[in-house]
Scaffold this motif. Structure first.
Motif, PDB file in Angstrom:
ATOM      1  N   HIS A  63      11.522  11.582 -12.581  1.00 35.63           N
ATOM      2  CA  HIS A  63      11.177  10.575 -11.565  1.00 35.63           C
ATOM      3  C   HIS A  63       9.674  10.432 -11.473  1.00 35.63           C
ATOM      4  CE1 HIS A  63      15.285  11.488  -9.482  1.00 35.63           C
ATOM      5  NE2 HIS A  63      15.415  10.952 -10.675  1.00 35.63           N
ATOM      6  N   ASP A  64       8.964  11.572 -11.582  1.00 37.07           N
ATOM      7  CA  ASP A  64       7.499  11.505 -11.521  1.00 37.07           C
ATOM      8  C   ASP A  64       6.933  10.837 -12.770  1.00 37.07           C
ATOM      9  OD1 ASP A  64       7.817  12.747  -9.171  1.00 37.07           O
ATOM     10  OD2 ASP A  64       7.025  14.707  -9.791  1.00 37.07           O
ATOM     11  N   LEU A  65       7.576  11.105 -13.914  1.00 38.40           N
ATOM     12  CA  LEU A  65       7.173  10.411 -15.141  1.00 38.40           C
ATOM     13  C   LEU A  65       7.303   8.898 -14.968  1.00 38.40           C
ATOM     14  CD1 LEU A  65       8.766  12.411 -18.099  1.00 38.40           C
ATOM     15  CD2 LEU A  65       6.339  11.951 -17.733  1.00 38.40           C
ATOM     16  N   ALA A  66       8.411   8.488 -14.330  1.00 37.94           N
ATOM     17  CA  ALA A  66       8.620   7.063 -14.075  1.00 37.94           C
ATOM     18  C   ALA A  66       7.479   6.508 -13.231  1.00 37.94           C
ATOM     19  CB  ALA A  66       9.959   6.843 -13.381  1.00 37.94           C
ATOM     20  N   ALA A  67       7.069   7.301 -12.225  1.00 38.68           N
ATOM     21  CA  ALA A  67       5.959   6.856 -11.377  1.00 38.68           C
ATOM     22  C   ALA A  67       4.692   6.677 -12.222  1.00 38.68           C
ATOM     23  CB  ALA A  67       5.715   7.863 -10.252  1.00 38.68           C
ATOM     24  N   GLY A  68       4.488   7.606 -13.164  1.00 44.37           N
ATOM     25  CA  GLY A  68       3.342   7.468 -14.053  1.00 44.37           C
ATOM     26  C   GLY A  68       3.418   6.190 -14.868  1.00 44.37           C
ATOM     27  N   ALA A  69       4.620   5.891 -15.373  1.00 48.27           N
ATOM     28  CA  ALA A  69       4.793   4.670 -16.161  1.00 48.27           C
ATOM     29  C   ALA A  69       4.569   3.425 -15.311  1.00 48.27           C
ATOM     30  CB  ALA A  69       6.185   4.654 -16.787  1.00 48.27           C
ATOM     31  N   ILE A  70       4.980   3.509 -14.036  1.00 47.56           N
ATOM     32  CA  ILE A  70       4.761   2.364 -13.133  1.00 47.56           C
ATOM     33  C   ILE A  70       3.271   2.082 -13.000  1.00 47.56           C
ATOM     34  CG2 ILE A  70       4.922   1.600 -10.741  1.00 47.56           C
ATOM     35  CD1 ILE A  70       7.653   3.053 -10.611  1.00 47.56           C
ATOM     36  N   ILE A  71       2.485   3.177 -12.846  1.00 49.42           N
ATOM     37  CA  ILE A  71       1.035   2.988 -12.730  1.00 49.42           C
ATOM     38  C   ILE A  71       0.488   2.293 -13.973  1.00 49.42           C
ATOM     39  CG2 ILE A  71      -1.178   4.178 -12.566  1.00 49.42           C
ATOM     40  CD1 ILE A  71       0.311   6.366 -10.959  1.00 49.42           C
ATOM     41  N   ALA A  97       1.462   6.621  -6.696  1.00 45.94           N
ATOM     42  CA  ALA A  97       0.282   7.350  -7.163  1.00 45.94           C
ATOM     43  C   ALA A  97       0.445   8.843  -6.927  1.00 45.94           C
ATOM     44  CB  ALA A  97      -0.961   6.826  -6.449  1.00 45.94           C
ATOM     45  N   ARG A  98       1.011   9.227  -5.774  1.00 45.76           N
ATOM     46  CA  ARG A  98       1.174  10.647  -5.457  1.00 45.76           C
ATOM     47  C   ARG A  98       2.109  11.324  -6.454  1.00 45.76           C
ATOM     48  NH1 ARG A  98       3.112  11.145   0.390  1.00 45.76           N
ATOM     49  NH2 ARG A  98       5.059  11.105  -0.780  1.00 45.76           N
ATOM     50  N   ASP A  99       3.195  10.601  -6.808  1.00 44.32           N
ATOM     51  CA  ASP A  99       4.154  11.193  -7.740  1.00 44.32           C
ATOM     52  C   ASP A  99       3.646  11.186  -9.178  1.00 44.32           C
ATOM     53  OD1 ASP A  99       5.814  11.520  -5.645  1.00 44.32           O
ATOM     54  OD2 ASP A  99       7.078   9.765  -6.069  1.00 44.32           O
ATOM     55  N   GLY A 100       3.002  10.062  -9.542  1.00 40.20           N
ATOM     56  CA  GLY A 100       2.785   9.842 -10.960  1.00 40.20           C
ATOM     57  C   GLY A 100       1.407  10.172 -11.484  1.00 40.20           C
ATOM     58  N   LEU A 101       0.419  10.181 -10.583  1.00 40.35           N
ATOM     59  CA  LEU A 101      -0.962  10.279 -11.049  1.00 40.35           C
ATOM     60  C   LEU A 101      -1.226  11.511 -11.917  1.00 40.35           C
ATOM     61  CD1 LEU A 101      -2.903   8.072 -10.658  1.00 40.35           C
ATOM     62  CD2 LEU A 101      -3.896   9.259  -8.690  1.00 40.35           C
ATOM     63  N   HIS A 102      -0.647  12.684 -11.499  1.00 39.68           N
ATOM     64  CA  HIS A 102      -0.981  13.887 -12.243  1.00 39.68           C
ATOM     65  C   HIS A 102      -0.307  13.947 -13.616  1.00 39.68           C
ATOM     66  CE1 HIS A 102       2.728  14.944 -10.127  1.00 39.68           C
ATOM     67  NE2 HIS A 102       2.953  15.773 -11.141  1.00 39.68           N
ATOM     68  N   TRP A 103       0.617  13.020 -13.883  1.00 44.33           N
ATOM     69  CA  TRP A 103       1.221  12.959 -15.223  1.00 44.33           C
ATOM     70  C   TRP A 103       0.368  12.140 -16.176  1.00 44.33           C
ATOM     71  CZ3 TRP A 103       5.128  15.781 -17.076  1.00 44.33           C
ATOM     72  CH2 TRP A 103       5.967  16.407 -16.149  1.00 44.33           C
ATOM     73  N   LEU A 104      -0.524  11.324 -15.597  1.00 43.41           N
ATOM     74  CA  LEU A 104      -1.285  10.413 -16.449  1.00 43.41           C
ATOM     75  C   LEU A 104      -2.291  11.182 -17.291  1.00 43.41           C
ATOM     76  CD1 LEU A 104      -2.135   7.221 -14.406  1.00 43.41           C
ATOM     77  CD2 LEU A 104      -0.375   7.588 -16.122  1.00 43.41           C
ATOM     78  N   SER A 105      -2.261  10.927 -18.589  1.00 41.11           N
ATOM     79  CA  SER A 105      -3.243  11.519 -19.490  1.00 41.11           C
ATOM     80  C   SER A 105      -3.153  10.711 -20.773  1.00 41.11           C
ATOM     81  CB  SER A 105      -2.905  12.975 -19.770  1.00 41.11           C
ATOM     82  OG  SER A 105      -1.676  13.036 -20.479  1.00 41.11           O
ATOM     83  N   TRP A 106      -4.117  10.933 -21.657  1.00 42.08           N
ATOM     84  CA  TRP A 106      -4.047  10.213 -22.938  1.00 42.08           C
ATOM     85  C   TRP A 106      -2.797  10.600 -23.690  1.00 42.08           C
ATOM     86  CZ3 TRP A 106      -6.382   6.007 -22.935  1.00 42.08           C
ATOM     87  CH2 TRP A 106      -7.626   5.863 -22.315  1.00 42.08           C
ATOM     88  N   ALA A 135       0.833  -1.204   0.000  1.00 44.51           N
ATOM     89  CA  ALA A 135       0.000   0.000   0.000  1.00 44.51           C
ATOM     90  C   ALA A 135       0.869   1.257   0.000  1.00 44.51           C
ATOM     91  CB  ALA A 135      -0.926  -0.010   1.207  1.00 44.51           C
ATOM     92  N   ILE A 136       1.931   1.255   0.824  1.00 41.26           N
ATOM     93  CA  ILE A 136       2.830   2.408   0.864  1.00 41.26           C
ATOM     94  C   ILE A 136       3.418   2.661  -0.519  1.00 41.26           C
ATOM     95  CG2 ILE A 136       5.056   3.238   1.751  1.00 41.26           C
ATOM     96  CD1 ILE A 136       4.371   1.795   4.386  1.00 41.26           C
ATOM     97  N   LEU A 137       3.876   1.574  -1.145  1.00 40.36           N
ATOM     98  CA  LEU A 137       4.450   1.679  -2.485  1.00 40.36           C
ATOM     99  C   LEU A 137       3.441   2.297  -3.454  1.00 40.36           C
ATOM    100  CD1 LEU A 137       7.033   0.578  -4.133  1.00 40.36           C
ATOM    101  CD2 LEU A 137       5.441  -1.169  -4.918  1.00 40.36           C
ATOM    102  N   LEU A 138       2.219   1.760  -3.421  1.00 42.24           N
ATOM    103  CA  LEU A 138       1.191   2.224  -4.349  1.00 42.24           C
ATOM    104  C   LEU A 138       0.858   3.694  -4.117  1.00 42.24           C
ATOM    105  CD1 LEU A 138      -1.264  -0.810  -4.578  1.00 42.24           C
ATOM    106  CD2 LEU A 138       0.286   0.049  -6.333  1.00 42.24           C
ATOM    107  N   VAL A 139       0.709   4.056  -2.835  1.00 39.78           N
ATOM    108  CA  VAL A 139       0.360   5.440  -2.518  1.00 39.78           C
ATOM    109  C   VAL A 139       1.466   6.384  -2.976  1.00 39.78           C
ATOM    110  CG1 VAL A 139       0.039   7.076  -0.616  1.00 39.78           C
ATOM    111  CG2 VAL A 139      -1.191   4.884  -0.603  1.00 39.78           C
ATOM    112  N   ASP A 140       2.704   5.984  -2.688  1.00 36.72           N
ATOM    113  CA  ASP A 140       3.849   6.803  -3.058  1.00 36.72           C
ATOM    114  C   ASP A 140       3.902   7.001  -4.576  1.00 36.72           C
ATOM    115  OD1 ASP A 140       6.289   8.183  -2.432  1.00 36.72           O
ATOM    116  OD2 ASP A 140       7.336   6.494  -3.393  1.00 36.72           O
TER     117      ASP A 140
END
Lengths: 289, 262
Positions: free
Chosen positions: A257-265, A43-52, A36-41
Motif C-alpha cells: 500500500h505504501d509502494l502504491a502511495a509512492g507510485a501516486i506521488i 506523502a506520509r505513506d509513500g515518500l520514504h519509498w521514493l528513490s532512484w 491537501a489531506i489526500l496529498l499529505v496522506d
C-alpha cells in the motif's frame, strides 16, 4: 418631505455581498482542504519509498525490491501514442466541423453526439477497444491497442476544445486573409490554425492528463499488471502507473500500500511536468506575436 | 472547372471600373441592398454615404464577393468588371479579391511582423519579383515606409491604430489590385490619423479606383469625386460630390446631408 422614494439599504446590500464572498471562499477552501489531506496522506505513506531505485526497478513480489520502471515507461509510451493518434484526428475533425461543414441538421446532430460521447463511461471505451483494436484489428494486448482506446476516449474533448479555439479566432482576421485573395486552405493554414493553436494545445494537454489516469479501459483491453521488462515497440504488452497502483493497493501487505502511495506521488509529478510543459508550449506559441 | 481569366481586357470600357446592374442582396427574406444600378468611373474616388444599416457596406462587399462568406446572404443581379459579371459561375472569388482589394473598418493586421503582413499576400499569389522591393514599394505607397523601415521585423500589433490601418492599405496595394474598396477606413481612428488616411486616398487616386464607404459626410465631401447616397437599401441619389452636397436633387438627400435624420 414625506415618504422617501428610495430606500437604498446599503448596509443590507453590502452584507449580502459579504456573505456571497464567504460562500465562494468556503467552496475553494473545501476543495483545497480535501486535496491537501489526500496529498499529505499519500506523502506520509509513500515518500520514504521514493528513490532512484524505486524508479529504476521492475515490479517484484518483495516490496523492498519493487519499482515502477515498466509502469513509468508504459505510461510515457501510452501518452505519446495517444497524443499522436488523437491530435491529428481531433484537430482535423474540429477544423471540418468549424470551417467546412455546412450549417445544417446533420452537422448539429454530429455536434450533439460528440458532446454526448464525452460523457460515456470509460469502461465502455474499454469494451469497444477490446472488440475493435485488440481483436478485429489484431493489435493484441499491446500499447497500440491501449493508446487507440484512450485516443477514442479523449477524442470528444479534444474536438470540442479545438472547436472552441477555432471559434475564438476573430472573423476580421479571416476577412483580411480572404480579402488578399487567399483560398480557404491558405487562410486556415496561415492564420486560423496558428491563432487557435494555444487553445488547441491546452485542450490536448487536459485530455492527456485525463488519459494518464485512466485505468478501467486499459484493464478491459488486457493490460498486464506484472511487467518485468521495458516496452520497446508499440506492439509490446504493457502496464501503466494507475494499473500498477491499483494492483499494489489490492494486495494484502501494508508495504505494498505504501509502494502504491509512492507510485501516486510519481504519477502526480508526471502530471505536473506535463501541465507545466503545456503552459510553456502555449506561452511560446502565444509570444510569437 | 476552368475559371474566367479576369486579365482579359476584351470587354473593357476605358472609363468604367465597375458597374452594377439591378444588384440586390438578401439576408434571408429581407433585402439589404435593393436593385441598385450604378457605374464607378476609373481612377476616381466614389463615396457611399447613408445612415447606419442603409446597406452601404453590404453593397461594397459585393464588389469583391466578400458576401460569399456570409452563408445567409444571397446576391442577385450583376457586377461587371471588364465586361465580366463577377457573380458568373465561372468566376473565381479568389481571383476577384486579388484584383479588387479591400480595407476594413477596424485595422486588422495579421498578428505577425510588419514585413510578413505584406509578404503574405505576395507569396500566396505567387509574386515573381523581389519580395523586399515590393514590400518597400507598398509601404511607400501607403506613406508608411519612413515610420517603419527600421522595424520591419517587429510585430504589426505594436503600431498605432492609424499606422495599422495604413499597413492594411499597403498590404492591399502590394498585390497590385486595380480597385481598392474601403469600408469606413477611418472610423476607428483619431482626427490626425484620419487626416493621413484621407491624404493617402487623394494620392492613390492617381493609380487606383477607390470606392469608400463612410458615414462621415465631411469625409465624403473631402475625398471623393462622386457620392452615392443610400437609404434603406436603395440608391437615392448618385452624382458629382460637389453638386450632391451643394445642390441635392432628392429631398431625402438634402435632409440627410443637412443632418435632419440619420
Amino acid at each position: 418631505m414625506s415618504g422617501e422614494r428610495f430606500r437604498p439599504a446599503r448596509d443590507r446590500r453590502r452584507r449580502v455581498g459579504a456573505i456571497f464572498r464567504m460562500v465562494c471562499l468556503v467552496s475553494i477552501g473545501f476543495s483545497m482542504l480535501v486535496l491537501a489531506i489526500l496529498l499529505v496522506d499519500v506523502a506520509r505513506d509513500g515518500l520514504h519509498w521514493l528513490s532512484w531505485d524505486f524508479l529504476a526497478r521492475y515490479p517484484s513480489r518483495i516490496p523492498e525490491r519493487a519499482g515502477i520502471k515498466s509502469a513509468i515507461l508504459g505510461s510515457l509510451w501510452m501518452m505519446g501514442l495517444t497524443a499522436a493518434i488523437s491530435f491529428p484526428l481531433g484537430v482535423g475533425a474540429a477544423i471540418y466541423l468549424e470551417e467546412y461543414a455546412p450549417r445544417n441538421w446533420l452537422t448539429r446532430l454530429l455536434q450533439t453526439n460528440i458532446g454526448n460521447l464525452a460523457g460515456v463511461p470509460s469502461i465502455v471505451y474499454g469494451i469497444l477497444g477490446l472488440a475493435i483494436f485488440v481483436r478485429f484489428f489484431g493489435f493484441g494486448r499491446s500499447l497500440l491497442a491501449g493508446a487507440a482506446t484512450l485516443a477514442l476516449l479523449v477524442l470528444p474533448v479534444v474536438i470540442v476544445a479545438s472547436q472552441e479555439a477555432l471559434k475564438a479566432v476573430p472573423s476580421s482576421l479571416r476577412e483580411a486573409s480572404y480579402g488578399l485573395g487567399a483560398t480557404k486552405w491558405q487562410t486556415i493554414r496561415h492564420h486560423v490554425l496558428p491563432m487557435a493553436l494555444p487553445g488547441i494545445l491546452t485542450g490536448m494537454i487536459l485530455s492527456l492528463s485525463r488519459a494518464i489516469g485512466e485505468t478501467a479501459p486499459l484493464i478491459m483491453i488486457g493490460a498486464l499488471t506484472f511487467i518485468a521488462f521495458s516496452p520497446t515497440s508499440p506492439m509490446d504488452p504493457f502496464t501503466v502507473l494507475p494499473i500498477q497502483i491499483f494492483n499494489w493497493t489490492s494486495k494484502p501487505q501494508a508495504e505494498f500500500h505504501d509502494l502504491a502511495a509512492g507510485a501516486i506521488i510519481v504519477l502526480l509529478v508526471v502530471l505536473l511536468v506535463m501541465n507545466t510543459g503545456a503552459i510553456l508550449l502555449r506561452n511560446k506559441f502565444q509570444k510569437r506575436f | 472547372m476552368a475559371t474566367k481569366d479576369l486579365r482579359d481586357r476584351s470587354g473593357d470600357a476605358p472609363d468604367i471600373a465597375l458597374e452594377t446592374r439591378a444588384l440586390s442582396v438578401y439576408y434571408g427574406e429581407s433585402a439589404a441592398v435593393n436593385d441598385i444600378s450604378l457605374t464607378i468611373p476609373r481612377n476616381r474616388v466614389v463615396a457611399f454615404i447613408g445612415p447606419s444599416g442603409c446597406g452601404k457596406s453590404t453593397f461594397l462587399r459585393c464588389f469583391n464577393r466578400m458576401n460569399d462568406l456570409i452563408p445567409a446572404a444571397r446576391v442577385e443581379g450583376e457586377v461587371l468588371f471588364r465586361g465580366t459579371n463577377l457573380y458568373a459561375h465561372d468566376v473565381d472569388a479568389v481571383e476577384v479579391r486579388r484584383r479588387i482589394g479591400m480595407v476594413f473598418q477596424k485595422p486588422n493586421p495579421f498578428p505577425k511582423t510588419i514585413y510578413e503582413n505584406i509578404a503574405f499576400g505576395l507569396r500566396i499569389n505567387g509574386f515573381q519579383g523581389k519580395l523586399d522591393e515590393q514590400v518597400e514599394h507598398s509601404l511607400r505607397s501607403a506613406a508608411l515606409w519612413d515610420e517603419v523601415k527600421d522595424r520591419l521585423q517587429e510585430s504589426a500589433l505594436e503600431l498605432s491604430g492609424g499606422q495599422q490601418q495604413r499597413l492594411c492599405i499597403a498590404r492591399a496595394l502590394a498585390i497590385e489590385p486595380e480597385i481598392l474598396l474601403m469600408d469606413e477606413p477611418a472610423s476607428a481612428l483619431d482626427p490626425i490619423a484620419t487626416g493621413k488616411i484621407e491624404d493617402l486616398i487623394r494620392d492613390l487616386r492617381e493609380d487606383y479606383t477607390i470606392v469608400i464607404v463612410t458615414h462621415n459626410m465631411q469625409q465624403a465631401a473631402r475625398v471623393s469625386d462622386y457620392t452615392a447616397f443610400l437609404y434603406l437599401g436603395e440608391l437615392i441619389e448618385y452624382g458629382d460630390t460637389d453638386r450632391l452636397f451643394t445642390n441635392p436633387r432628392e429631398e431625402r438627400t438634402e435632409q440627410y446631408i443637412t443632418g435632419r435624420f440619420g
